[in-house]
Design a protein around this motif. Structure first.
Motif, PDB file in Angstrom:
ATOM      1  N   UNK A  93      -6.517  23.320  -4.644  1.00 49.64           N
ATOM      2  CA  UNK A  93      -5.282  22.659  -4.238  1.00 49.64           C
ATOM      3  C   UNK A  93      -5.497  21.797  -2.997  1.00 49.64           C
ATOM      4  N   UNK A  94      -4.908  20.596  -3.013  1.00 49.62           N
ATOM      5  CA  UNK A  94      -5.064  19.645  -1.912  1.00 49.62           C
ATOM      6  C   UNK A  94      -3.735  18.932  -1.676  1.00 49.62           C
ATOM      7  N   UNK A  95      -3.493  18.536  -0.413  1.00 47.35           N
ATOM      8  CA  UNK A  95      -2.265  17.820  -0.066  1.00 47.35           C
ATOM      9  C   UNK A  95      -2.587  16.599   0.784  1.00 47.35           C
ATOM     10  N   UNK A  96      -1.877  15.502   0.481  1.00 53.72           N
ATOM     11  CA  UNK A  96      -1.929  14.317   1.341  1.00 53.72           C
ATOM     12  C   UNK A  96      -0.506  13.862   1.612  1.00 53.72           C
ATOM     13  N   UNK A  97      -0.252  13.495   2.863  1.00 54.23           N
ATOM     14  CA  UNK A  97       1.061  12.998   3.238  1.00 54.23           C
ATOM     15  C   UNK A  97       0.961  11.742   4.085  1.00 54.23           C
ATOM     16  N   UNK A 121       3.513   1.587   0.042  1.00 56.35           N
ATOM     17  CA  UNK A 121       3.313   2.899   0.652  1.00 56.35           C
ATOM     18  C   UNK A 121       2.871   3.939  -0.374  1.00 56.35           C
ATOM     19  N   UNK A 122       3.407   3.858  -1.594  1.00 56.32           N
ATOM     20  CA  UNK A 122       2.935   4.760  -2.651  1.00 56.32           C
ATOM     21  C   UNK A 122       1.453   4.537  -2.917  1.00 56.32           C
ATOM     22  N   UNK A 123       1.041   3.271  -2.924  1.00 56.03           N
ATOM     23  CA  UNK A 123      -0.372   2.969  -3.125  1.00 56.03           C
ATOM     24  C   UNK A 123      -1.204   3.478  -1.949  1.00 56.03           C
ATOM     25  N   UNK A 124      -0.662   3.330  -0.726  1.00 52.31           N
ATOM     26  CA  UNK A 124      -1.337   3.849   0.461  1.00 52.31           C
ATOM     27  C   UNK A 124      -1.523   5.361   0.356  1.00 52.31           C
ATOM     28  N   UNK A 125      -0.513   6.054  -0.181  1.00 57.89           N
ATOM     29  CA  UNK A 125      -0.611   7.496  -0.396  1.00 57.89           C
ATOM     30  C   UNK A 125      -1.731   7.836  -1.370  1.00 57.89           C
ATOM     31  N   UNK A 127      -4.321   5.908  -2.611  1.00 55.00           N
ATOM     32  CA  UNK A 127      -5.633   5.254  -2.512  1.00 55.00           C
ATOM     33  C   UNK A 127      -6.768   6.199  -2.120  1.00 55.00           C
ATOM     34  N   UNK A 128      -6.630   7.040  -1.077  1.00 53.81           N
ATOM     35  CA  UNK A 128      -7.755   7.921  -0.719  1.00 53.81           C
ATOM     36  C   UNK A 128      -7.979   9.070  -1.708  1.00 53.81           C
ATOM     37  N   UNK A 129      -6.959   9.378  -2.517  1.00 55.47           N
ATOM     38  CA  UNK A 129      -7.080  10.481  -3.469  1.00 55.47           C
ATOM     39  C   UNK A 129      -7.894  10.055  -4.688  1.00 55.47           C
ATOM     40  N   UNK A 130      -7.707   8.819  -5.117  1.00 56.72           N
ATOM     41  CA  UNK A 130      -8.263   8.367  -6.390  1.00 56.72           C
ATOM     42  C   UNK A 130      -9.726   7.968  -6.229  1.00 56.72           C
ATOM     43  N   UNK A 131     -10.560   8.635  -6.985  1.00 58.99           N
ATOM     44  CA  UNK A 131     -11.990   8.340  -7.071  1.00 58.99           C
ATOM     45  C   UNK A 131     -12.219   7.584  -8.382  1.00 58.99           C
ATOM     46  N   UNK A 132     -12.708   6.336  -8.334  1.00 58.70           N
ATOM     47  CA  UNK A 132     -12.896   5.563  -9.560  1.00 58.70           C
ATOM     48  C   UNK A 132     -13.825   6.221 -10.579  1.00 58.70           C
ATOM     49  N   UNK A 133     -14.577   7.205 -10.138  1.00 63.52           N
ATOM     50  CA  UNK A 133     -15.475   7.904 -11.064  1.00 63.52           C
ATOM     51  C   UNK A 133     -14.772   9.036 -11.808  1.00 63.52           C
ATOM     52  N   UNK A 134     -13.519   9.349 -11.427  1.00 61.47           N
ATOM     53  CA  UNK A 134     -12.773  10.437 -12.056  1.00 61.47           C
ATOM     54  C   UNK A 134     -11.573   9.863 -12.820  1.00 61.47           C
ATOM     55  N   UNK A 163      -8.632  -0.742  -8.345  1.00 62.09           N
ATOM     56  CA  UNK A 163      -8.949   0.554  -8.920  1.00 62.09           C
ATOM     57  C   UNK A 163      -8.881   0.564 -10.438  1.00 62.09           C
ATOM     58  N   UNK A 164      -7.823  -0.034 -10.999  1.00 63.79           N
ATOM     59  CA  UNK A 164      -7.513   0.302 -12.384  1.00 63.79           C
ATOM     60  C   UNK A 164      -6.891  -0.861 -13.145  1.00 63.79           C
ATOM     61  N   UNK A 165      -7.583  -1.961 -13.214  1.00 65.47           N
ATOM     62  CA  UNK A 165      -7.034  -3.149 -13.858  1.00 65.47           C
ATOM     63  C   UNK A 165      -6.765  -2.936 -15.346  1.00 65.47           C
ATOM     64  N   UNK A 166      -7.524  -2.074 -15.993  1.00 65.31           N
ATOM     65  CA  UNK A 166      -7.361  -1.876 -17.438  1.00 65.31           C
ATOM     66  C   UNK A 166      -6.774  -0.508 -17.771  1.00 65.31           C
ATOM     67  N   UNK A 167      -6.296   0.219 -16.762  1.00 61.26           N
ATOM     68  CA  UNK A 167      -5.682   1.508 -17.034  1.00 61.26           C
ATOM     69  C   UNK A 167      -6.660   2.555 -17.509  1.00 61.26           C
ATOM     70  N   UNK A 168      -7.904   2.490 -17.045  1.00 59.76           N
ATOM     71  CA  UNK A 168      -8.931   3.431 -17.496  1.00 59.76           C
ATOM     72  C   UNK A 168      -8.985   4.682 -16.616  1.00 59.76           C
ATOM     73  N   UNK A 169      -8.696   4.525 -15.328  1.00 55.40           N
ATOM     74  CA  UNK A 169      -8.786   5.648 -14.386  1.00 55.40           C
ATOM     75  C   UNK A 169      -7.504   6.474 -14.427  1.00 55.40           C
ATOM     76  N   UNK A 170      -6.362   5.792 -14.407  1.00 53.29           N
ATOM     77  CA  UNK A 170      -5.068   6.475 -14.482  1.00 53.29           C
ATOM     78  C   UNK A 170      -4.727   6.629 -15.962  1.00 53.29           C
TER      79      UNK A 170
END
Length: 257
Positions: A93-97, A121-125, A127-134, A163-170
């Protein structure tokens, strides 16, 4: 092989003119294959503390007690403290605020609406969570009639980003109601604690509110277990409790970015 994660996003005091100066965006995330285990553990804590609604006392299949910061009180403090301890004891479990002082916002000078800024701001929230390799499933808490619009615009922001121009990561972006997810409820608890702590520091709470012993106990426990001050930014790569006290960039910096 890429790993799949669920991210549960929530917000507090995000409206522009609600007379509350502190806004918090937050997310709790974990591997998808741990969601069932985490949810069952949280439900077990609810049962241990006998937090059952009147309906649930009569029907075994009724909805369980919903975790909410607004429900925190001295009488329920032991339950909420057990949740905080469980969060810190579970490595999945992890939290970012993101903490925002709305009194310093000046959308007009930046030629933007509050809504446009909100999605930044949602993107700022995230951005550090999303790893393009996951890979990720993102869940948004349904709060009002604009929830569908929020989902659509966040999807646009993510897909237009590097991060996700083609919707592959999300892989999924979905709205859910908080009572449907114990992990979304944890997000509500943590953003509530962060927002309350900052409002105390900024003198924005009445004396009666500041004396809520249950809420103060939870804030103290989070700060003790994390070793973090909930009013300050953490190291960017902090993974357990990651906080950003947001400040607007200088206009010259924005134009050159």
């Amino acid at each position: 092989m890429p790993k799949l994660f669920n991210i549960y996003c929530d917000e507090s005091c995000h409206l522009e003119n609600d007379d509350i100066p502190v806004m918090v965006l937050g997310a709790v995330w974990c591997p998808v294959d741990k969601v069932r285990e985490i949810s069952e553990r949280v439900r077990e804590l609810k049962r241990q503390h006998e937090l059952l609604s009147p309906t649930e006392l009569r029907q075994n299949n009724a909805e369980p007690f919903e975790i909410k910061w607004t429900k925190v009180s001295r009488s329920k403090a032991d339950f909420y403290l057990s949740l905080v301890d469980y969060f810190f004891d579970d490595d999945d479990l992890h939290f970012r605020g993101v903490i925002i002082d709305k009194t310093i916002l000046d959308h007009e000078i930046r030629h933007q609406s509050h809504g446009t800024w909100y999605y930044k701001m949602l993107f700022t929230l995230l951005k550090p969570i999303i790893d393009p390799e996951q890979r990720y499933h993102i869940y948004l808490d349904i709060k009002d009639t604009r929830s569908e619009e929020k989902k659509r615009k966040l999807q646009e922001v993510l897909q237009n980003s590097k991060f996700d121009r083609v919707g592959f990561i999300i892989k999924r972006l979905q709205q859910i109601r908080s009572h449907e997810s114990e992990i979304m409820q944890l997000t509500d608890l943590f953003i509530g604690a962060v927002g309350y702590c900052n409002r105390i520091c900024w003198g924005d709470l009445a004396d009666r509110e500041c004396r809520n012993e249950g809420k103060i106990a939870i804030i103290n426990r989070i700060q003790k277990r994390s070793g973090k001050d909930l009013t300050q930014s953490t190291w960017l790569l902090e993974s357990k409790v990651n906080l950003l006290r947001w400040e607007p960039k200088e206009l010259d910096d924005e134009q050159s970015a």
